[in-house]
Scaffold this active site. Structure first.
Site, PDB file in Angstrom:
ATOM      1  N   SER A 127       9.791 -11.554 -21.038  1.00 19.94           N
ATOM      2  CA  SER A 127       8.548 -10.996 -21.910  1.00 19.94           C
ATOM      3  C   SER A 127       7.250 -10.727 -22.127  1.00 19.94           C
ATOM      4  O   SER A 127       6.928 -11.564 -22.394  1.00 19.94           O
ATOM      5  CB  SER A 127       9.451 -12.212 -22.757  1.00 19.94           C
ATOM      6  OG  SER A 127      10.623 -11.172 -24.217  1.00 19.94           O
ATOM      7  N   SER A 128       6.595 -10.604 -20.956  1.00 23.99           N
ATOM      8  CA  SER A 128       5.792 -10.527 -21.083  1.00 23.99           C
ATOM      9  C   SER A 128       4.667  -9.615 -22.030  1.00 23.99           C
ATOM     10  O   SER A 128       3.596  -9.838 -22.604  1.00 23.99           O
ATOM     11  CB  SER A 128       4.667 -10.137 -19.079  1.00 23.99           C
ATOM     12  OG  SER A 128       5.557  -8.329 -19.439  1.00 23.99           O
ATOM     13  N   ASP A 172      11.952 -12.843 -29.340  1.00 23.75           N
ATOM     14  CA  ASP A 172      11.037 -12.557 -27.667  1.00 23.75           C
ATOM     15  C   ASP A 172       9.880 -13.165 -28.637  1.00 23.75           C
ATOM     16  O   ASP A 172       8.784 -14.300 -28.303  1.00 23.75           O
ATOM     17  CB  ASP A 172      10.303 -11.856 -27.067  1.00 23.75           C
ATOM     18  CG  ASP A 172      11.801 -11.239 -26.576  1.00 23.75           C
ATOM     19  OD1 ASP A 172      12.689 -12.362 -27.006  1.00 23.75           O
ATOM     20  OD2 ASP A 172      11.847 -10.118 -26.046  1.00 23.75           O
TER      21      ASP A 172
HETATM   22  P1  NG1 Z   1      13.508  -7.881 -22.834  1.00 24.10           P
HETATM   23  O1  NG1 Z   1      13.588  -6.962 -23.095  1.00 24.10           O
HETATM   24  O2  NG1 Z   1      13.757  -9.178 -21.672  1.00 24.10           O
HETATM   25  O3  NG1 Z   1      11.813  -8.295 -23.640  1.00 24.10           O
HETATM   26  C1  NG1 Z   1      14.736  -7.269 -25.002  1.00 24.10           C
HETATM   27  C2  NG1 Z   1      14.500  -7.885 -26.512  1.00 24.10           C
HETATM   28  C3  NG1 Z   1      14.846  -9.114 -26.951  1.00 24.10           C
HETATM   29  C4  NG1 Z   1      16.324  -9.626 -26.849  1.00 24.10           C
HETATM   30  C5  NG1 Z   1      16.663  -9.140 -25.563  1.00 24.10           C
HETATM   31  C6  NG1 Z   1      18.487  -9.377 -25.078  1.00 24.10           C
HETATM   32  C7  NG1 Z   1      12.161  -6.699 -27.464  1.00 24.10           C
HETATM   33  C8  NG1 Z   1      10.815  -7.016 -27.347  1.00 24.10           C
HETATM   34  N1  NG1 Z   1      12.870  -7.799 -27.010  1.00 24.10           N
HETATM   35  O4  NG1 Z   1      13.834  -8.469 -24.100  1.00 24.10           O
HETATM   36  O5  NG1 Z   1      14.666  -8.997 -28.578  1.00 24.10           O
HETATM   37  O6  NG1 Z   1      17.196  -8.115 -28.225  1.00 24.10           O
HETATM   38  O7  NG1 Z   1      16.315  -7.476 -25.035  1.00 24.10           O
HETATM   39  O8  NG1 Z   1      19.010 -10.899 -25.846  1.00 24.10           O
HETATM   40  O9  NG1 Z   1      12.964  -5.869 -27.908  1.00 24.10           O
END
Ligand code: NG1
Length: 405
Positions: A127-128, A172
């Site tokens: 989640s950067s 996130d």
């Molecule tokens: P990542 O791509 O790992 O930052 C995304 C979504 C989360 C969640 C996860 C799966 C965004 C900002 N983040 O995370 O809300 O759905 O995938 O659990 O879209």
């Protein structure tokens, strides 16, 4: 932080007034549940995006990045900001600013000179991107003397980040804003609620990068959004088989039919929906159960039990949700062989990192095992595996501090 401030002073010929800092997160359990209105269990990590800034009298934001690979840009704060090309890093800054302008009434907005830096690994499922959104929001709010509650801000930013083109949930942004040192966070959605769950002292979290970039803003964006629409399709199927009014999400299904077990619901759906949609639904419903059980196990200090839920979550992400890949699967297998309590992909998947739960005393032998089996055969001579796998600490949420002379 000193280096960031000095860099700012050199570039902008004045001192910054604030530094905003927002952590990335690693998710222990609850993958692809947030946008379904079902819970997650992430940890805010000790890796942060930082922004040094000084306000301006006009609405222009001039945004530079300490990393020369990220080009500087400028734009005007408004309620309709033109995005850069898909995947451009500036879109995360613009997402936060546009979201705030849309949410608050103001005659005029103050822009600023901003310098961004950070140590959250990019495209790693840590989640950067949301850390940048959250840090940008805190920076822009500080310059405009606005102080929404953290819950309000997390909800606002979950929607605001969709500006970049992903239909994400709210995990996130909430983890980054509401994280607590030494704790995981059980997060529920619509409305957003959080509960801190203490991590036992002798436990360590290790992220291992699969060396496959989790480029959600670019290629994997469509695959992610497809999962979101498959879950909506599952809702349509349930409306027909259960003859029930429209469902907003699968979380509402669980609320409406609390006595029906996931297996029973999946069985019903399979008479009506496409097999891929049925598998997606099975993942989401069983993953929510793993979060409920996992929270209890963690609170009871049952790390073996918690670890088993993590392995089960990985299998479900791999077999039913189709978001794993050979490298992530191999890392999870290596972790299991090396005695990790639990291991699974973390974040959206399609590359990125695994999260590994270990007893502290097992960290060194574990790192040796992943280096030997995974990194050494893949990395060039002289490349340090230490940059690809790291021990993470559960840290506090985002903050913006005003610098005193
Ligand atoms: P990542 O791509 O790992 O930052 C995304 C979504 C989360 C969640 C996860 C799966 C965004 C900002 N983040 O995370 O809300 O759905 O995938 O659990 O879209």
């Amino acid at each position: 932080m000193r280096a960031l401030i000095e860099d700012f002073e050199q570039r902008c010929c004045r001192a910054p007034r604030w530094v905003a800092a927002a952590p990335g997160r690693i998710n222990l359990l609850g993958e692809h549940t947030d946008y379904n209105g079902l819970p997650v269990l992430p940890v805010a990590i000790d890796r942060r995006v930082r922004i040094a800034l000084a306000e301006r009298d006009d609405a222009t934001l001039r945004v530079a990045n300490a990393d020369p690979d990220h080009a500087a840009f400028s734009f005007e704060a408004s309620n309709a900001i033109e995005p850069g090309p898909p995947g451009a890093w500036g879109n995360y800054v613009k997402a936060a600013v546009q979201g705030i302008v849309q949410a608050f009434e103001r005659e005029r907005w103050r822009g600023g000179d901003w310098l961004v830096s950070g140590d959250v690994p990019v495209a790693a499922g840590l989640s950067s991107s949301s850390a940048l959104v959250v840090a940008s929001a805190l920076a822009f709010l500080a310059a405009n003397d606005l102080h929404p509650s953290r819950i309000e801000l997390a909800e606002l930013l979950a929607v605001a980040e969709r500006y970049v083109g992903t239909q994400g949930g709210g995990m996130d942004q909430a983890a980054s804003l509401l994280g607590r040192a030494g704790h995981a966070l059980r997060i529920d959605f619509f409305p957003l609620r959080t509960r801190a769950v203490r991590l036992p002292e002798d436990v360590a979290l290790v992220a291992c990068h699969s060396l496959v970039p989790a480029a959600k803003a670019a290629g994997a964006r469509d695959a992610y959004n497809r999962r979101v629409s498959e879950c909506r399709e599952a809702c349509r199927g349930f409306e027909r088989v259960l003859d029930t009014p429209p469902l907003v999400n699968l979380g509402e299904l669980v609320e409406r039919f609390p006595d029906r077990r996931p297996a029973e619901l999946v069985e019903l759906l399979s008479t009506e929906a496409d097999p891929d949609v049925v598998r997606r639904c099975r993942h989401v419903l069983t993953e929510a159960q793993r979060v409920y059980r996992g929270e209890r196990l963690l609170a009871d200090g049952d790390l073996e039990g918690f670890g088993r839920e993590m392995f089960a979550s990985h299998a479900s992400c791999r077999d039913d949700y189709d978001v794993s890949g050979p490298e992530l699967d191999e890392l999870v297998q290596i972790a299991a062989d090396a005695g990790a309590l639990g291991a699974r992909l973390t974040g959206a998947g399609f590359g990125g990192c695994t999260v590994n739960l270990l007893r502290r005393s097992r960290v060194e032998p574990f790192l040796d095992a992943v280096d030997r089996s995974f990194y050494r055969p893949r990395l060039g001579r002289g490349e340090d595996p230490g940059r690809r796998r790291f021990v993470l600490a559960a840290s506090a949420g985002a903050e913006c501090v005003e610098l005193k002379d």
